[in-house]
Design an enzyme around this catalytic site. Structure first.
Site, PDB file in Angstrom:
ATOM      1  N   TYR A 193     -25.397  10.000  -4.999  1.00  0.00           N
ATOM      2  CA  TYR A 193     -26.040  10.940  -5.973  1.00  0.00           C
ATOM      3  C   TYR A 193     -26.396  12.093  -5.256  1.00  0.00           C
ATOM      4  O   TYR A 193     -26.346  13.226  -6.189  1.00  0.00           O
ATOM      5  CB  TYR A 193     -27.241  10.241  -6.400  1.00  0.00           C
ATOM      6  CG  TYR A 193     -27.113   9.336  -7.786  1.00  0.00           C
ATOM      7  CD1 TYR A 193     -26.417   8.239  -7.608  1.00  0.00           C
ATOM      8  CD2 TYR A 193     -27.854   9.683  -8.896  1.00  0.00           C
ATOM      9  CE1 TYR A 193     -26.558   7.289  -8.667  1.00  0.00           C
ATOM     10  CE2 TYR A 193     -27.825   8.863 -10.010  1.00  0.00           C
ATOM     11  CZ  TYR A 193     -26.901   7.484  -9.940  1.00  0.00           C
ATOM     12  OH  TYR A 193     -26.793   6.984 -10.949  1.00  0.00           O
ATOM     13  N   LYS A 235     -23.279  -3.782   0.356  1.00  0.00           N
ATOM     14  CA  LYS A 235     -21.796  -4.032   0.593  1.00  0.00           C
ATOM     15  C   LYS A 235     -21.147  -3.974   2.012  1.00  0.00           C
ATOM     16  O   LYS A 235     -20.234  -2.974   2.145  1.00  0.00           O
ATOM     17  CB  LYS A 235     -21.035  -3.163  -0.505  1.00  0.00           C
ATOM     18  CG  LYS A 235     -19.409  -3.458  -0.739  1.00  0.00           C
ATOM     19  CD  LYS A 235     -19.421  -4.814  -1.534  1.00  0.00           C
ATOM     20  CE  LYS A 235     -17.848  -4.804  -1.783  1.00  0.00           C
ATOM     21  NZ  LYS A 235     -17.581  -6.323  -2.331  1.00  0.00           N
ATOM     22  N   ASP A 273     -21.557  -7.291  -5.516  1.00  0.00           N
ATOM     23  CA  ASP A 273     -20.470  -7.838  -6.552  1.00  0.00           C
ATOM     24  C   ASP A 273     -21.147  -9.297  -7.012  1.00  0.00           C
ATOM     25  O   ASP A 273     -21.387  -9.635  -7.922  1.00  0.00           O
ATOM     26  CB  ASP A 273     -19.039  -7.698  -6.145  1.00  0.00           C
ATOM     27  CG  ASP A 273     -19.085  -8.253  -4.861  1.00  0.00           C
ATOM     28  OD1 ASP A 273     -19.829  -8.446  -4.146  1.00  0.00           O
ATOM     29  OD2 ASP A 273     -17.751  -8.583  -4.459  1.00  0.00           O
ATOM     30  N   ASP A 276     -28.867   1.474  -9.714  1.00  0.00           N
ATOM     31  CA  ASP A 276     -28.797   2.084 -11.246  1.00  0.00           C
ATOM     32  C   ASP A 276     -28.035   1.232 -11.893  1.00  0.00           C
ATOM     33  O   ASP A 276     -28.467   0.586 -13.095  1.00  0.00           O
ATOM     34  CB  ASP A 276     -27.820   3.306 -11.065  1.00  0.00           C
ATOM     35  CG  ASP A 276     -27.519   4.078 -12.221  1.00  0.00           C
ATOM     36  OD1 ASP A 276     -28.462   4.101 -13.220  1.00  0.00           O
ATOM     37  OD2 ASP A 276     -26.498   4.217 -12.414  1.00  0.00           O
ATOM     38  N   ASP A 294     -29.959  -1.927 -14.821  1.00  0.00           N
ATOM     39  CA  ASP A 294     -29.636  -2.039 -16.290  1.00  0.00           C
ATOM     40  C   ASP A 294     -29.235  -3.546 -16.527  1.00  0.00           C
ATOM     41  O   ASP A 294     -29.580  -3.898 -17.490  1.00  0.00           O
ATOM     42  CB  ASP A 294     -28.448  -1.187 -16.560  1.00  0.00           C
ATOM     43  CG  ASP A 294     -28.779   0.398 -17.001  1.00  0.00           C
ATOM     44  OD1 ASP A 294     -29.830   0.829 -16.770  1.00  0.00           O
ATOM     45  OD2 ASP A 294     -27.831   0.991 -17.700  1.00  0.00           O
TER      46      ASP A 294
END
Ligand code: IPM
Ligand code: MN
Length: 356
Positions: free
Chosen positions: A142, A191, A223, A247, A251
């Site tokens: 970001y 990751k 994942d 992020d 959600d």
């Protein structure tokens, strides 16, 4: 006590849910002897319309000088075709950066009364979902270097995912401190099987963890984490992760609560100044119709009292009022189910005020 709050109500449903949040804060203030003073400033699309830029300097200044910031929501179709640095979302990202708000707390709690609104099978959420996503908020891709360049495949674009030891250290500490006040369990999500930035991230998390032997720590690749969240949501306590993974996962976690209209968030930095906003967006399609769910914003007000001002009882009275209203069967459209009583945005706040 007197508290000065900067209010960035923003666009779409932002102003109408913020209005209800302020009514609730004022009632709590009255009950406990606190005064909240509000300074309204523009940010997002409304600032673009008035000043030609999403985050005017005055907005940053007022927010910096305040005791804390309340934010509604920014964005809308009118501004969707503007270039990246002129979009309403810049207001959010700019404020997070300017105020140094590196720790984003997103609690996903499934209220007993909303069990039917959760899209997962009842047996998967038996025992209750209560997850705190701790998302790093001012680093990663970001805020990393971004740009365009020519390659042998033609034009390309890049956003660099970069994390420093210090950045990982402070967000990890935040997560462990929070876990200590909860079920003492942190799940780190990265990751590291692929990304160098994640390998550094993981090693710092392991280092910091040595200071918290009383807190259980485990690790998931992002994942796999997205899968486990669906398969065994009740086994999570605190999740700590980077900006982009947080992020996405926040959600996903939000859906377990029945509606994104239920989710508050707090963005914190080094001091007590924070920014408090609902996780949902500006929902321009339902703006101005008095049908938006104000609960996420009202619960953000509860988080403000708890995290910035240390007002635990004041915070709890709001959370309890929301739970009572839901138990009584009051619902806004997004969480409506058969046999419940449907209320508008203002009427939902009325019901909450009644319980305070
Ligand atoms: C959020 C939002 C923002 C983000 C956008 C609007 C910039 O999705 O707060 O999660 O990606 O951080
Ligand atoms: Mn998001």
């Amino acid at each position: 006590m007197n508290y000065n709050l900067a209010v960035v109500a923003g666009d779409g449903i932002g102003p109408e849910v913020m209005e209800q949040n302020i009514r609730v804060l004022d009632k709590v203030g009255k009950k406990f002897g606190h005064t909240f003073k509000y300074e309204h400033v523009l940010g997002g699309g409304c600032a673009i319309d008035k000043f030609g830029e999403p985050l005017p300097q005055n907005t940053i200044d007022v927010c910096k000088a305040s005791d804390s910031v309340l934010l509604g929501a920014v964005g809308g179709w009118q501004w969707d075709t503007l270039p990246g640095d002129k979009r309403p979302e810049r207001a959010l990202l700019g404020l997070r950066g300017a105020l140094g708000l590196y720790a984003n707390l997103r609690p996903a709690t499934l209220h007993e009364a909303l069990k039917d609104a959760c899209p997962l099978k009842p047996e998967l959420v038996e025992g209750g979902v209560d997850i705190m996503v701790v998302r790093e908020l001012t680093g990663g891709m970001y805020f990393g270097e971004k740009g365009r360049k020519q390659t042998d495949m033609g034009e390309a674009a890049y956003d660099v995912e970069q994390y420093s030891v210090k950045e990982v250290e402070r967000i990890t500490r935040t997560a462990f401190e929070i876990a200590r006040k909860r079920k003492k369990h942190v799940t780190n999500v990265d990751k590291q099987n692929v990304l160098e930035s994640s390998r550094l991230w993981r090693s710092v998390v392991l280092d910091v963890a040595k200071d918290y032997p009383d807190v259980e720590l485990d690790h998931l690749y992002v994942d796999n984490a997205s899968m486990q969240l669906i398969m065994r949501p009740t086994t999570f306590d605190v999740i700590v992760t980077g900006n982009i993974f947080g992020d996405i996962l926040s959600d996903e976690a939000s859906q377990m609560t029945g509606s994104i209209g239920m989710l508050p968030s707090a963005s914190l930095g080094e001091g007590s100044l924070g920014m408090y906003e609902p996780v949902h967006g500006s929902a321009p399609d339902i703006a101005g119709q008095n049908i938006a769910n104000p609960i996420a914003t009202i619960l953000s007000g509860a988080m403000l009292l708890k995290y910035s001002f240390g007002l635990q009882d004041e915070s709890k009275i709001i959370e309890d009022a929301v739970a009572k209203v839901l138990n009584k069967g009051y619902r806004t459209g997004d969480i409506m189910s058969e046999g419940m009583k449907k209320l508008g945005c203002k009427e939902m706040a009325d019901a909450i005020l009644e319980e305070i």
